[in-house]
Write a protein that holds these residues in place. Sequence first.
Motif, mmCIF file in Angstrom:
data_model
loop_
_atom_site.group_PDB
_atom_site.id
_atom_site.type_symbol
_atom_site.label_atom_id
_atom_site.label_comp_id
_atom_site.label_asym_id
_atom_site.label_seq_id
_atom_site.Cartn_x
_atom_site.Cartn_y
_atom_site.Cartn_z
ATOM 1 N N PRO A 1 35.374 54.864 2.724
ATOM 2 C CA PRO A 1 36.384 55.929 2.873
ATOM 3 C C PRO A 1 37.819 55.441 2.741
ATOM 4 O O PRO A 1 38.755 56.235 2.809
ATOM 5 N N TYR A 2 38.037 54.125 2.544
ATOM 6 C CA TYR A 2 39.376 53.552 2.684
ATOM 7 C C TYR A 2 40.217 53.756 1.426
ATOM 8 O O TYR A 2 40.279 52.902 0.546
ATOM 9 N N LEU A 3 40.866 54.894 1.356
ATOM 10 C CA LEU A 3 41.727 55.183 0.225
ATOM 11 C C LEU A 3 43.087 54.524 0.377
ATOM 12 O O LEU A 3 43.602 53.897 -0.544
ATOM 13 N N GLY A 4 43.678 54.661 1.563
ATOM 14 C CA GLY A 4 45.003 54.096 1.774
ATOM 15 C C GLY A 4 46.005 54.651 0.783
ATOM 16 O O GLY A 4 45.848 55.758 0.261
ATOM 17 N N PRO A 5 47.035 53.870 0.444
ATOM 18 C CA PRO A 5 48.050 54.329 -0.511
ATOM 19 C C PRO A 5 47.895 53.633 -1.864
ATOM 20 O O PRO A 5 48.879 53.279 -2.486
ATOM 21 N N THR A 6 46.647 53.382 -2.302
ATOM 22 C CA THR A 6 46.427 52.611 -3.525
ATOM 23 C C THR A 6 47.015 53.357 -4.719
ATOM 24 O O THR A 6 46.404 54.276 -5.272
ATOM 25 N N LEU A 7 48.188 52.941 -5.153
ATOM 26 C CA LEU A 7 48.996 53.744 -6.074
ATOM 27 C C LEU A 7 48.457 53.762 -7.499
ATOM 28 O O LEU A 7 48.818 54.656 -8.271
ATOM 29 N N ALA A 8 47.622 52.807 -7.887
ATOM 30 C CA ALA A 8 47.185 52.753 -9.282
ATOM 31 C C ALA A 8 46.481 54.030 -9.716
ATOM 32 O O ALA A 8 46.587 54.435 -10.882
ATOM 33 N N TRP A 9 45.778 54.695 -8.805
ATOM 34 C CA TRP A 9 45.144 55.968 -9.166
ATOM 35 C C TRP A 9 46.175 56.978 -9.652
ATOM 36 O O TRP A 9 45.918 57.748 -10.574
ATOM 37 N N ALA A 10 47.343 56.969 -9.037
ATOM 38 C CA ALA A 10 48.382 57.940 -9.388
ATOM 39 C C ALA A 10 49.071 57.606 -10.712
ATOM 40 O O ALA A 10 49.881 58.390 -11.187
ATOM 41 N N TYR A 11 48.755 56.460 -11.317
ATOM 42 C CA TYR A 11 49.248 56.186 -12.660
ATOM 43 C C TYR A 11 48.656 57.165 -13.671
ATOM 44 O O TYR A 11 49.254 57.426 -14.714
ATOM 45 N N PHE B 1 46.625 60.172 -12.576
ATOM 46 C CA PHE B 1 46.276 61.454 -11.988
ATOM 47 C C PHE B 1 47.475 62.011 -11.230
ATOM 48 O O PHE B 1 48.406 61.265 -10.910
ATOM 49 N N PRO B 2 47.460 63.293 -10.912
ATOM 50 C CA PRO B 2 48.588 63.871 -10.173
ATOM 51 C C PRO B 2 48.831 63.218 -8.820
ATOM 52 O O PRO B 2 49.940 63.273 -8.296
ATOM 53 N N SER B 3 47.788 62.632 -8.216
ATOM 54 C CA SER B 3 47.944 61.961 -6.928
ATOM 55 C C SER B 3 46.855 60.919 -6.778
ATOM 56 O O SER B 3 45.850 60.921 -7.516
ATOM 57 N N THR B 4 47.033 60.021 -5.817
ATOM 58 C CA THR B 4 46.019 59.010 -5.529
ATOM 59 C C THR B 4 44.697 59.662 -5.133
ATOM 60 O O THR B 4 43.626 59.294 -5.630
ATOM 61 N N GLU B 5 44.766 60.643 -4.239
ATOM 62 C CA GLU B 5 43.551 61.293 -3.765
ATOM 63 C C GLU B 5 42.830 62.025 -4.895
ATOM 64 O O GLU B 5 41.599 61.955 -5.011
ATOM 65 N N ALA B 6 43.585 62.708 -5.751
ATOM 66 C CA ALA B 6 42.960 63.425 -6.862
ATOM 67 C C ALA B 6 42.226 62.461 -7.780
ATOM 68 O O ALA B 6 41.106 62.743 -8.242
ATOM 69 N N GLY B 7 42.831 61.317 -8.053
ATOM 70 C CA GLY B 7 42.184 60.340 -8.917
ATOM 71 C C GLY B 7 40.927 59.771 -8.308
ATOM 72 O O GLY B 7 39.879 59.674 -8.968
ATOM 73 N N PHE B 8 41.014 59.389 -7.051
ATOM 74 C CA PHE B 8 39.864 58.791 -6.375
ATOM 75 C C PHE B 8 38.702 59.779 -6.325
ATOM 76 O O PHE B 8 37.556 59.429 -6.618
ATOM 77 N N LEU B 9 38.975 61.013 -5.958
ATOM 78 C CA LEU B 9 37.902 62.000 -5.836
ATOM 79 C C LEU B 9 37.325 62.379 -7.198
ATOM 80 O O LEU B 9 36.124 62.657 -7.312
ATOM 81 N N THR B 10 38.159 62.399 -8.227
ATOM 82 C CA THR B 10 37.638 62.649 -9.573
ATOM 83 C C THR B 10 36.633 61.566 -9.948
ATOM 84 O O THR B 10 35.540 61.857 -10.462
ATOM 85 N N ALA B 11 37.009 60.309 -9.713
ATOM 86 C CA ALA B 11 36.101 59.204 -10.020
ATOM 87 C C ALA B 11 34.846 59.273 -9.156
ATOM 88 O O ALA B 11 33.732 59.022 -9.643
ATOM 89 N N TRP B 12 35.014 59.612 -7.899
ATOM 90 C CA TRP B 12 33.854 59.656 -6.989
ATOM 91 C C TRP B 12 32.858 60.728 -7.447
ATOM 92 O O TRP B 12 31.645 60.488 -7.488
ATOM 93 N N ARG B 13 33.361 61.896 -7.784
ATOM 94 C CA ARG B 13 32.449 62.973 -8.223
ATOM 95 C C ARG B 13 31.734 62.582 -9.502
ATOM 96 O O ARG B 13 30.536 62.822 -9.656
ATOM 97 N N TRP B 14 32.472 62.001 -10.427
ATOM 98 C CA TRP B 14 31.850 61.603 -11.701
ATOM 99 C C TRP B 14 30.798 60.522 -11.478
ATOM 100 O O TRP B 14 29.696 60.606 -12.038
ATOM 101 N N ALA B 15 31.116 59.536 -10.639
ATOM 102 C CA ALA B 15 30.179 58.435 -10.411
ATOM 103 C C ALA B 15 28.937 58.884 -9.667
ATOM 104 O O ALA B 15 27.867 58.261 -9.812
ATOM 105 N N ASN B 16 29.057 59.930 -8.864
ATOM 106 C CA ASN B 16 27.934 60.364 -8.043
ATOM 107 C C ASN B 16 27.205 61.560 -8.620
ATOM 108 O O ASN B 16 26.358 62.167 -7.950
ATOM 109 N N THR B 17 27.500 61.913 -9.844
ATOM 110 C CA THR B 17 26.810 63.033 -10.505
ATOM 111 C C THR B 17 25.528 62.530 -11.180
ATOM 112 O O THR B 17 25.557 61.523 -11.872
#
Length: 336
Positions: A308-318, A320-336
Amino acid sequence: MFSRIFRREPGEPRLTPPVLDTDIALDDHAVRHARDRARAGDWTAARDVVAVAGTDWELRSRRISVLSDAAVENDAWLYAWLRSSPDDPTAVTIYAEVLGVRAGDARGDAPASRTSPEQFRAFAELSDAAATASRRAIALAGPDDPTPYVELLGAAFADGQVDSPEFQEALAEAKRRDPYNFDLHVTMVSLLCQKWFGSHEQMFGAAREVAGAAPPGANVVVVPFLAHFEYAMREYGWDQRTPESLAACSRHFQRPEVQRELDTWAAKWRAGPHGPARAMTCRHWLALAYFLARRRAETKAALDEIGPYLGPTLAWAYFFPSTEAGFLTAWRWANT
């Protein structure tokens, strides 16, 4: 790309994304506890959790960053510490980093084209104050601690003096004290990227040089991932976060030569023990690179390591609109 990732076929089970932990401390629960005690008025907890890091300079730096972030919003405990121990190098280093964070906040995270002269002026003034505090921290620091030198190098984001004698002397001394320090080389790769004061060639050269020289397992081995993120963002996603820019960045990471290089660095990182301070950031970088390369199994494995450790890992926001949006997009794709 976003619509394909989030589309659910009839009868397909609905995915429940993880509850994300966005604490800047990530999985370092010792510093979380110390920070909470400091916020409540016990500054000695902050002093002690940094002292426990000993000569693990990455861990020391990471904990100072967490405490500095806390002091940006509530600095009463830090000033109490400074009043009690005005020459404590840890307290002075935290103070310098607080000024650096406030400088970044004053500038904002918008591109230069959307940053006002007033923002740039405040950024420069606070960065200059941070540099002054860093010089004092250097004078107080122990003979092997690179932390205040790294903080001083960060002031170059405001003044651009990467070729000045002071900058080069600070860089040489930081490398002497801790040649494979993660924060040091992330700062250098960032300063040398094209969007700041260097070029793609300088950035990649610095990243690959230290990754090649570092021992297996060192977190700095993964710094070339950051160089590829910077390159793709600058070339294909500059000033935009759209499905089209994401697709263009993804094509860069799907290139066979890029995948071969990043696989080499990932294998070297996994070949030895890595310090806990920045390992979670490295896992995020691997997960993001695998996602952009459309490597589902590797993406899922990296995300499972992160938890669950997202923290402020900024590379996702490079990308995606936000870090959280990027992480969750990857998570959904990887778990489909």
